[in-house]
Design an enzyme around this catalytic site. Structure first.
Site, PDB file in Angstrom:
ATOM      1  N   ALA A 132       0.856  -1.186   0.000  1.00  0.00           N
ATOM      2  CA  ALA A 132       0.000   0.000   0.000  1.00  0.00           C
ATOM      3  C   ALA A 132       0.890   1.233   0.000  1.00  0.00           C
ATOM      4  O   ALA A 132       2.016   1.203   0.514  1.00  0.00           O
ATOM      5  CB  ALA A 132      -0.916   0.003   1.225  1.00  0.00           C
ATOM      6  N   SER A 133       0.362   2.316  -0.570  1.00  0.00           N
ATOM      7  CA  SER A 133       1.115   3.566  -0.609  1.00  0.00           C
ATOM      8  C   SER A 133       0.163   4.725  -0.342  1.00  0.00           C
ATOM      9  O   SER A 133      -0.823   4.901  -1.053  1.00  0.00           O
ATOM     10  CB  SER A 133       1.800   3.753  -1.966  1.00  0.00           C
ATOM     11  OG  SER A 133       2.457   5.001  -2.039  1.00  0.00           O
ATOM     12  N   ILE A 136       1.909   9.774   3.320  1.00  0.00           N
ATOM     13  CA  ILE A 136       3.019   9.895   4.258  1.00  0.00           C
ATOM     14  C   ILE A 136       3.975   8.709   4.192  1.00  0.00           C
ATOM     15  O   ILE A 136       5.187   8.878   4.321  1.00  0.00           O
ATOM     16  CB  ILE A 136       2.475  10.071   5.690  1.00  0.00           C
ATOM     17  CG1 ILE A 136       1.924  11.491   5.852  1.00  0.00           C
ATOM     18  CG2 ILE A 136       3.540   9.803   6.738  1.00  0.00           C
ATOM     19  CD1 ILE A 136       1.336  11.781   7.212  1.00  0.00           C
ATOM     20  N   VAL A 139       3.935   0.710   2.596  1.00  0.00           N
ATOM     21  CA  VAL A 139       4.111  -0.511   3.367  1.00  0.00           C
ATOM     22  C   VAL A 139       4.576  -1.639   2.450  1.00  0.00           C
ATOM     23  O   VAL A 139       4.053  -1.823   1.342  1.00  0.00           O
ATOM     24  CB  VAL A 139       2.789  -0.914   4.055  1.00  0.00           C
ATOM     25  CG1 VAL A 139       2.947  -2.217   4.824  1.00  0.00           C
ATOM     26  CG2 VAL A 139       2.326   0.203   4.997  1.00  0.00           C
ATOM     27  N   LYS A 153       6.604  -0.427   7.447  1.00  0.00           N
ATOM     28  CA  LYS A 153       6.044   0.874   7.097  1.00  0.00           C
ATOM     29  C   LYS A 153       7.192   1.884   7.011  1.00  0.00           C
ATOM     30  O   LYS A 153       7.909   2.099   7.994  1.00  0.00           O
ATOM     31  CB  LYS A 153       5.028   1.290   8.169  1.00  0.00           C
ATOM     32  CG  LYS A 153       4.287   2.586   7.905  1.00  0.00           C
ATOM     33  CD  LYS A 153       3.266   2.817   9.023  1.00  0.00           C
ATOM     34  CE  LYS A 153       2.483   4.115   8.842  1.00  0.00           C
ATOM     35  NZ  LYS A 153       1.508   4.318   9.940  1.00  0.00           N
ATOM     36  N   ASP A 291      -9.089   5.730  14.801  1.00  0.00           N
ATOM     37  CA  ASP A 291      -9.202   5.635  13.343  1.00  0.00           C
ATOM     38  C   ASP A 291      -9.531   4.203  12.919  1.00  0.00           C
ATOM     39  O   ASP A 291      -8.897   3.653  12.014  1.00  0.00           O
ATOM     40  CB  ASP A 291      -7.897   6.099  12.692  1.00  0.00           C
ATOM     41  CG  ASP A 291      -8.049   6.369  11.196  1.00  0.00           C
ATOM     42  OD1 ASP A 291      -9.167   6.703  10.760  1.00  0.00           O
ATOM     43  OD2 ASP A 291      -7.050   6.242  10.470  1.00  0.00           O
TER      44      ASP A 291
END
Length: 443
Positions: A132-133, A136, A139, A153, A291
């Site tokens: 995933a990107s 900030i 990963v 990360k 979150d």
């Protein structure tokens, strides 16, 4: 576990009103400032010539074009229905935080630079393709020399410098706004900027996130909770910009493809385990996960529920707990005076508040929403449910000069997430009366 080194914030003086000059930001910061002005100026000129405020969609598109810091601003707006107007809250729900992955060579450079050893000496395997990107960080999947599957990360290069520059730009614009807009509450505006800055600094602080993981795992152990898990952080391969964590295998809890009929596990059981764990954390853990959107709540292959991504957590002052619970009790009991008194206690205001008038406005709100039974509002059975309630309560509060603390808004927003999960996975469940829900709201 080895101790993590402390991470020094970039701009500890921001909330005190210190504005770092362009000269301190260097060439990278100056270029960033020029890029920001080039993007903002045409839009701002158009709005000024038309003498109107930006439409929600226009502002969202501009924020996405400006990059990481402003995307986080957008997400801050989306998660704060009691602070910002409803149209903007709704629009920024779709604020994108997916960005193209950076080259693996840069990822390698950051990991080796921070950890002080070649990648091959630290990991048995390290997938060059990102899982995933985001704006900030991105990963990658990897395997430690000791054999554990992990995710790594890695913070993207230049993020903190961009954040510093952007926050100073926002600070300057805030001061200009205070000068040209009459009757601006300076404390409220400065406080909001400070809260946004702190939220983003926390998300960039992987040392703090690793500590959050450690503390939450200890909370689970202390309460004997074996149904919910959080990833184990690996201190020896983590740093300020690199966080290595245990890898979980599973699917999003809200994945409707998981069903008993389809041969999978019933996700509603996992939902109640997650809900009860989160409620318990409100009073038994130093913080709560703020979150838990569907991507951060996983139903693992072994049936447990995984809480992931602890970059955003919330804390409630002990003296605010009773008022907060009174607010929820007032909603349940339709005791608008109780709600008004709780809002004054929880909120931040410099002026005396007419509690009787505030009580009448809250009563009118419920009448306008046709919410005879407040529980139905909280169960999302009346239009926008909690989201509309928070937005309208926030508007009423602003009329009386009341500003809710960011942590309180985060708490209410997380209630909204769980409300949506219940509607999806266990429709008809009453969060306040179902025997499977252990709402231990006492402190």
């Amino acid at each position: 576990m080895a101790a993590f080194p402390r991470f020094k914030p970039l701009m500890p003086e921001l909330s005190a009103g210190r504005n770092i000059g362009v000269a301190e930001l260097g060439l990278r910061g100056s270029l960033r400032l020029a890029q920001t002005v080039a993007k903002v100026y045409p839009q701002a000129l158009k709005w000024l010539l038309q003498w109107r405020q930006p439409r929600p969609a226009e502002l969202r598109e501009l924020f996405e074009a400006l990059g990481a810091t402003y995307i986080k601003f957008g997400q801050f707006i989306a998660s704060s229905p009691s602070i910002f107007p409803k149209d903007y809250v709704d629009e920024f729900q779709s604020c994108l935080d997916q960005t193209p992955a950076i080259a693996f060579s840069k990822i390698r450079q950051i990991v080796e630079q921070d950890l002080g050893r070649p990648l091959e000496a630290l990991f048995d395997e390290f997938d060059e393709q990102a899982l995933a990107s985001a704006s900030i960080a991105q990963v990658h999947a990897a395997r430690l020399k000791s054999g554990e599957d992990v995710v790594v990360k890695v913070q993207k290069p230049g993020v903190r410098a961009v954040l510093t520059t952007d926050m100073n730009t926002v600070y300057l614009l805030t001061r200009v706004l205070e000068l040209i807009v009459p009757n601006t509450d300076r404390d409220a505006v400065a406080g909001l900027v400070s809260e946004m800055y702190q939220a983003m600094i926390d998300e960039c602080d992987f040392i703090k996130e690793a500590e959050n993981l450690r503390v939450f795992r200890q909370f689970l152990a202390d309460t004997g909770n074996t149904q919910v898990v959080a990833p184990k952080p690996y201190a020896q391969v983590s740093s300020a910009r690199v966080l290595t964590m245990e890898r979980f295998y599973g699917s999003a809890l809200t994945d409707q493809g998981l069903s008993v009929a389809g041969g999978g596990r019933d996700p509603s059981e996992g939902l109640f385990n997650a809900l009860n764990t989160w409620f318990a954390s409100l009073t038994q853990c130093p913080f709560f996960h703020a979150d838990l959107h569907s991507g951060n709540l996983l139903l693992l292959d072994d049936g447990r529920v995984g809480f992931i991504d602890f970059g955003m957590v919330g804390r409630i002052r002990p003296e605010a707990w009773q008022a907060m619970f009174s607010l929820f009790a007032g909603v349940s009991q339709q005791d608008y005076r109780m709600m008004a008194e709780a809002m004054v206690t929880v909120g931040i205001t410099r002026d005396a508040v007419d509690v009787d008038a505030l009580s009448r406005d809250i009563a009118a709100l419920f009448e306008n929403l046709n919410a005879v039974d407040p529980v139905s509002v909280l169960e999302n059975q009346s239009g926008d449910g909690i989201n509309a309630l928070l937005s309208d309560l926030g508007a009423i509060a602003r009329n009386y000069g009341i500003r809710f603390p960011r942590s309180f808004t985060m708490l209410l927003k997380q209630f909204l997430y769980f409300d949506r999960y219940v509607e999806l996975l266990a429709p008809g469940v009453d969060l306040f009366r179902d025997e499977r829900v252990e709402m231990m709201l006492s402190h």
